[in-house]
Design an enzyme around this catalytic site. Sequence first.
Site, PDB file in Angstrom:
ATOM      1  N   ASP A  85      26.141  -8.090 -38.535  1.00 59.14           N
ATOM      2  CA  ASP A  85      26.361  -7.827 -37.117  1.00 59.14           C
ATOM      3  C   ASP A  85      25.109  -7.105 -36.648  1.00 59.14           C
ATOM      4  O   ASP A  85      24.719  -6.088 -37.229  1.00 59.14           O
ATOM      5  CB  ASP A  85      27.602  -6.979 -36.879  1.00 59.14           C
ATOM      6  N   PHE A 175      15.085 -15.682 -31.443  1.00 58.79           N
ATOM      7  CA  PHE A 175      16.269 -15.908 -30.621  1.00 58.79           C
ATOM      8  C   PHE A 175      16.749 -14.564 -30.098  1.00 58.79           C
ATOM      9  O   PHE A 175      16.174 -13.520 -30.411  1.00 58.79           O
ATOM     10  CB  PHE A 175      17.371 -16.625 -31.417  1.00 58.79           C
ATOM     11  N   TYR A 177      17.104 -11.375 -28.071  1.00 51.99           N
ATOM     12  CA  TYR A 177      16.203 -10.564 -27.253  1.00 51.99           C
ATOM     13  C   TYR A 177      14.762 -10.554 -27.779  1.00 51.99           C
ATOM     14  O   TYR A 177      13.933  -9.783 -27.280  1.00 51.99           O
ATOM     15  CB  TYR A 177      16.717  -9.119 -27.182  1.00 51.99           C
ATOM     16  N   HIS A 203      14.928  -5.950 -38.712  1.00 50.59           N
ATOM     17  CA  HIS A 203      16.158  -5.249 -39.065  1.00 50.59           C
ATOM     18  C   HIS A 203      16.988  -6.065 -40.050  1.00 50.59           C
ATOM     19  O   HIS A 203      17.520  -5.527 -41.018  1.00 50.59           O
ATOM     20  CB  HIS A 203      16.958  -4.966 -37.802  1.00 50.59           C
TER      21      HIS A 203
END
Length: 226
Positions: A85, A175, A177, A203
């Site tokens: 997530d 993809f 932001y 990240h």
Amino acid sequence: MSSPGMPTLPPAARVILASSNLKKLRELQRILTAAVPGLHTEQVISAAGIDLPEVVEDAVTFEGNALLKARAAARATGLLAVADDSGLAVDVLGGAPGIFSARWSGRHGDDDANNDLLLAQLADVPDAHRAARFVCAAALVDPRSGVPGAEPVEHVERGEMPGILLRERRGEGGFGYDPLFQPDGEMRSAAQLSPEEKDAISHRGKAFRALAAHIARRLPPQSPQP
């Protein structure tokens, strides 16, 4: 492991990504095959075409939502399941959009609308206050604990990529932001980086590389060749 309407999974498949997003699958395949010894691209599959139950992402943290998705995929397939997530946390917005990043504009997965809304919200924010970071929680759930009646093995890792938000889109890659986000130490947006450059600092790359050792321990000693 099978259910009506579910295709036969490839024999070499050992890890299922609880997502049907092809771009995310390709990214995860690059990261994991580089980080997990003996793991081949064909062993990392997506949920596309598999009748997985719909998951209501009602947790209030990235970690909680990642676990919800990984648990559902593991239960439905019997495979080692991974999920992430991820989202964008903007300092001046108090960490928003956060877990709501994919549906910030009200339409889930509408990248253009999400970017347009964020640009409008930050239109009057000076450059010095446009700090943000991408956040990813990567979860692993292994239903095959090897002990009858035991609970599935679960593990979660977190990764972050700090940077600033631009005033206009730059680049055609990536993809979400990515076109608006310039990582620290870069003069290019995340959408202008090559896949390998982005994986090295992203990240998601950080979170899944941290998870790689746990994945390796859950795989058979000898991974089959594709």
